[in-house]
Structures are given as C-alpha cells and as structure tokens.
Design a protein around this motif. Structure first.
Motif, PDB file in Angstrom:
ATOM      1  N   ARG A   9      51.508  45.786  35.118  1.00 19.89           N
ATOM      2  CA  ARG A   9      51.214  44.412  35.018  1.00 19.89           C
ATOM      3  C   ARG A   9      50.534  44.342  33.693  1.00 19.89           C
ATOM      4  NH1 ARG A   9      49.395  45.189  40.029  1.00 19.89           N
ATOM      5  NH2 ARG A   9      47.402  44.349  39.761  1.00 19.89           N
ATOM      6  N   THR A  10      51.307  44.204  32.499  1.00 22.52           N
ATOM      7  CA  THR A  10      50.636  44.195  31.359  1.00 22.52           C
ATOM      8  C   THR A  10      50.784  42.783  30.631  1.00 22.52           C
ATOM      9  OG1 THR A  10      52.656  44.748  30.090  1.00 22.52           O
ATOM     10  CG2 THR A  10      50.965  46.537  30.657  1.00 22.52           C
ATOM     11  N   VAL A  11      51.508  41.725  31.369  1.00 19.46           N
ATOM     12  CA  VAL A  11      51.481  40.453  30.822  1.00 19.46           C
ATOM     13  C   VAL A  11      50.618  39.818  31.168  1.00 19.46           C
ATOM     14  CG1 VAL A  11      52.961  38.335  30.481  1.00 19.46           C
ATOM     15  CG2 VAL A  11      54.034  40.589  30.546  1.00 19.46           C
ATOM     16  N   HIS A  12      49.423  39.278  30.358  1.00 21.81           N
ATOM     17  CA  HIS A  12      48.127  38.453  30.770  1.00 21.81           C
ATOM     18  C   HIS A  12      48.490  37.072  30.347  1.00 21.81           C
ATOM     19  CE1 HIS A  12      43.638  38.638  30.591  1.00 21.81           C
ATOM     20  NE2 HIS A  12      44.060  37.774  31.047  1.00 21.81           N
ATOM     21  N   MET A  13      48.553  36.373  31.347  1.00 18.95           N
ATOM     22  CA  MET A  13      48.665  34.819  31.402  1.00 18.95           C
ATOM     23  C   MET A  13      47.506  34.059  32.132  1.00 18.95           C
ATOM     24  SD  MET A  13      52.732  35.003  32.241  1.00 18.95           S
ATOM     25  CE  MET A  13      53.277  33.530  31.900  1.00 18.95           C
ATOM     26  N   ILE A  14      47.397  33.021  31.593  1.00 20.60           N
ATOM     27  CA  ILE A  14      46.486  32.078  32.262  1.00 20.60           C
ATOM     28  C   ILE A  14      46.961  30.550  32.472  1.00 20.60           C
ATOM     29  CG2 ILE A  14      44.251  33.220  31.550  1.00 20.60           C
ATOM     30  CD1 ILE A  14      43.966  31.089  29.332  1.00 20.60           C
ATOM     31  N   PRO A  15      46.472  29.964  33.481  1.00 22.17           N
ATOM     32  CA  PRO A  15      46.947  28.734  33.932  1.00 22.17           C
ATOM     33  C   PRO A  15      45.727  27.695  33.522  1.00 22.17           C
ATOM     34  CG  PRO A  15      45.984  29.615  35.866  1.00 22.17           C
ATOM     35  CD  PRO A  15      46.106  30.481  34.948  1.00 22.17           C
ATOM     36  N   ARG A  16      46.371  26.501  32.923  1.00 23.71           N
ATOM     37  CA  ARG A  16      45.467  25.693  32.613  1.00 23.71           C
ATOM     38  C   ARG A  16      45.843  24.213  33.337  1.00 23.71           C
ATOM     39  NH1 ARG A  16      42.537  27.274  27.730  1.00 23.71           N
ATOM     40  NH2 ARG A  16      43.779  29.149  26.808  1.00 23.71           N
ATOM     41  N   LEU A  17      44.913  23.482  33.853  1.00 22.65           N
ATOM     42  CA  LEU A  17      45.269  22.415  34.387  1.00 22.65           C
ATOM     43  C   LEU A  17      44.491  21.082  33.691  1.00 22.65           C
ATOM     44  CD1 LEU A  17      44.261  23.370  38.299  1.00 22.65           C
ATOM     45  CD2 LEU A  17      46.535  23.384  36.917  1.00 22.65           C
ATOM     46  N   HIS A  18      45.002  19.932  33.933  1.00 25.85           N
ATOM     47  CA  HIS A  18      44.616  18.935  33.196  1.00 25.85           C
ATOM     48  C   HIS A  18      43.259  18.639  33.690  1.00 25.85           C
ATOM     49  CE1 HIS A  18      44.232  15.160  31.400  1.00 25.85           C
ATOM     50  NE2 HIS A  18      43.853  14.307  32.651  1.00 25.85           N
ATOM     51  N   SER A  19      42.736  19.035  34.815  1.00 29.51           N
ATOM     52  CA  SER A  19      41.421  18.838  35.429  1.00 29.51           C
ATOM     53  C   SER A  19      41.238  19.813  36.684  1.00 29.51           C
ATOM     54  CB  SER A  19      41.046  17.521  35.887  1.00 29.51           C
ATOM     55  OG  SER A  19      42.042  16.943  37.042  1.00 29.51           O
ATOM     56  N   GLY A  20      40.470  20.504  36.621  1.00 29.70           N
ATOM     57  CA  GLY A  20      39.915  21.582  37.790  1.00 29.70           C
ATOM     58  C   GLY A  20      40.543  22.942  37.357  1.00 29.70           C
ATOM     59  N   ASP A  21      40.811  23.736  38.171  1.00 29.98           N
ATOM     60  CA  ASP A  21      40.998  25.238  38.021  1.00 29.98           C
ATOM     61  C   ASP A  21      41.694  25.776  38.939  1.00 29.98           C
ATOM     62  OD1 ASP A  21      39.118  25.729  35.481  1.00 29.98           O
ATOM     63  OD2 ASP A  21      37.622  25.510  37.194  1.00 29.98           O
ATOM     64  N   LEU A  22      42.742  26.486  38.346  1.00 30.55           N
ATOM     65  CA  LEU A  22      43.599  27.373  39.544  1.00 30.55           C
ATOM     66  C   LEU A  22      43.377  28.745  39.375  1.00 30.55           C
ATOM     67  CD1 LEU A  22      46.053  27.542  41.295  1.00 30.55           C
ATOM     68  CD2 LEU A  22      47.369  27.895  39.242  1.00 30.55           C
ATOM     69  N   VAL A  23      42.647  29.278  40.400  1.00 32.52           N
ATOM     70  CA  VAL A  23      42.199  30.603  40.570  1.00 32.52           C
ATOM     71  C   VAL A  23      43.161  31.683  41.131  1.00 32.52           C
ATOM     72  CG1 VAL A  23      40.176  32.359  41.209  1.00 32.52           C
ATOM     73  CG2 VAL A  23      39.822  29.674  40.618  1.00 32.52           C
ATOM     74  N   MET A  24      43.517  32.808  40.301  1.00 32.32           N
ATOM     75  CA  MET A  24      44.651  33.844  41.015  1.00 32.32           C
ATOM     76  C   MET A  24      43.918  35.073  41.263  1.00 32.32           C
ATOM     77  SD  MET A  24      47.283  32.067  40.725  1.00 32.32           S
ATOM     78  CE  MET A  24      48.511  33.294  40.663  1.00 32.32           C
ATOM     79  N   PRO A  25      44.498  35.794  42.071  1.00 37.70           N
ATOM     80  CA  PRO A  25      43.929  37.044  42.348  1.00 37.70           C
ATOM     81  C   PRO A  25      43.981  37.932  41.275  1.00 37.70           C
ATOM     82  CG  PRO A  25      45.506  36.543  44.111  1.00 37.70           C
ATOM     83  CD  PRO A  25      45.528  35.557  43.216  1.00 37.70           C
ATOM     84  N   SER A  26      44.853  37.697  40.512  1.00 35.52           N
ATOM     85  CA  SER A  26      45.030  38.620  38.937  1.00 35.52           C
ATOM     86  C   SER A  26      45.772  37.780  38.072  1.00 35.52           C
ATOM     87  CB  SER A  26      45.790  39.766  39.263  1.00 35.52           C
ATOM     88  OG  SER A  26      46.149  40.397  38.128  1.00 35.52           O
ATOM     89  N   TYR A  27      45.548  37.853  36.639  1.00 33.20           N
ATOM     90  CA  TYR A  27      46.336  36.975  35.885  1.00 33.20           C
ATOM     91  C   TYR A  27      47.052  37.953  35.061  1.00 33.20           C
ATOM     92  CZ  TYR A  27      42.869  33.798  36.953  1.00 33.20           C
ATOM     93  OH  TYR A  27      42.166  32.483  37.666  1.00 33.20           O
ATOM     94  N   HIS A  28      47.470  38.991  35.733  1.00 34.98           N
ATOM     95  CA  HIS A  28      48.437  39.851  34.960  1.00 34.98           C
ATOM     96  C   HIS A  28      49.716  40.126  35.815  1.00 34.98           C
ATOM     97  CE1 HIS A  28      44.590  40.960  33.256  1.00 34.98           C
ATOM     98  NE2 HIS A  28      45.265  41.497  32.157  1.00 34.98           N
ATOM     99  N   PHE A  29      50.918  40.254  34.818  1.00 33.81           N
ATOM    100  CA  PHE A  29      52.155  40.232  35.841  1.00 33.81           C
ATOM    101  C   PHE A  29      53.088  41.298  34.989  1.00 33.81           C
ATOM    102  CE2 PHE A  29      50.151  36.049  36.022  1.00 33.81           C
ATOM    103  CZ  PHE A  29      50.384  35.788  37.381  1.00 33.81           C
ATOM    104  N   ALA A  30      53.826  41.629  35.713  1.00 28.61           N
ATOM    105  CA  ALA A  30      54.881  42.694  35.367  1.00 28.61           C
ATOM    106  C   ALA A  30      55.744  42.071  34.139  1.00 28.61           C
ATOM    107  CB  ALA A  30      55.916  43.213  36.341  1.00 28.61           C
ATOM    108  N   SER A  31      56.042  40.692  34.230  1.00 29.48           N
ATOM    109  CA  SER A  31      57.185  40.111  33.104  1.00 29.48           C
ATOM    110  C   SER A  31      56.450  38.732  33.087  1.00 29.48           C
ATOM    111  CB  SER A  31      58.452  40.104  33.622  1.00 29.48           C
ATOM    112  OG  SER A  31      58.468  39.327  34.624  1.00 29.48           O
ATOM    113  N   GLU A  32      57.030  38.030  32.001  1.00 27.78           N
ATOM    114  CA  GLU A  32      56.347  36.656  31.499  1.00 27.78           C
ATOM    115  C   GLU A  32      57.142  35.604  32.814  1.00 27.78           C
ATOM    116  OE1 GLU A  32      56.723  33.113  28.408  1.00 27.78           O
ATOM    117  OE2 GLU A  32      56.928  35.152  27.775  1.00 27.78           O
ATOM    118  N   GLU A  33      58.413  36.138  33.043  1.00 27.24           N
ATOM    119  CA  GLU A  33      59.156  35.289  34.270  1.00 27.24           C
ATOM    120  C   GLU A  33      58.463  35.355  35.330  1.00 27.24           C
ATOM    121  OE1 GLU A  33      63.211  36.048  36.476  1.00 27.24           O
ATOM    122  OE2 GLU A  33      63.524  35.277  34.458  1.00 27.24           O
TER     123      GLU A  33
END
Length: 95
Positions: free
Chosen positions: A27-51
C-alpha cells in the motif's frame, strides 16, 4: 462538510513507521482527506491504488460515525474504524 482528497505520493515508503509498514504490505499510495470543517480519521492513509483510496475515503466520508464522546473515540480506535471528528474536537490525550 465537503470532502477533498489529496494524493501525497504514489510511492510512499517512509520515513514514518506507518509508511514503511504499509509499503511492505503493498500500500504505497499515500492519500489524505480534507474536510471543510472537522476531520476524517482513517485506520490507514495508504492504499494499493489511487482508485482504491478514493473509494475508501469517499465511503468513509459518507458512512463514518461522528464522534461525540471520549468513549466513542476510544471504541472507534479500538475497532480500527474510520470516524469523523467535529471542528474543535480536542483529543483526550491533549487535554
């Protein structure tokens, strides 16, 4: 809340321990979510693909519970599930 997704890297391998561990698991695709307000917390921010990452982040944005108590936060962390934090939420460990 609106969701923006930023791809930090398509080949993240470190230096953080989470980056190194997830890269070993493919899982080498490092992605982060950004919200207009607040935060979205994920168990991991790494994925096998962008899709895969976009799908996971979008699904979490649409379905993750919003944490309102310290007990809910501890339970979400224990279960390793995505969750949302309201604007201004202060982690119990930082109070």
């Amino acid at each position: 809340m609106s969701l923006q997704i930023t791809v930090l890297s398509h080949n993240c391998t470190g230096p953080n321990p989470e980056c190194t561990r997830d890269a070993r698991d493919g899982r080498t695709v490092h992605m982060i979510p950004r919200l207009h307000s607040g935060d979205l917390v994920m168990p991991s921010y790494h994925f096998a693909s962008e899709e895969e990452g976009r799908e996971a982040l979008t699904q979490a944005y649409e379905t993750a519970p919003t944490i309102t108590t310290d007990e809910e936060l501890h339970e979400a962390r224990r279960q390793g599930i995505p969750h949302k934090l309201s604007p201004g939420w202060i982690d119990p460990s930082r109070r």
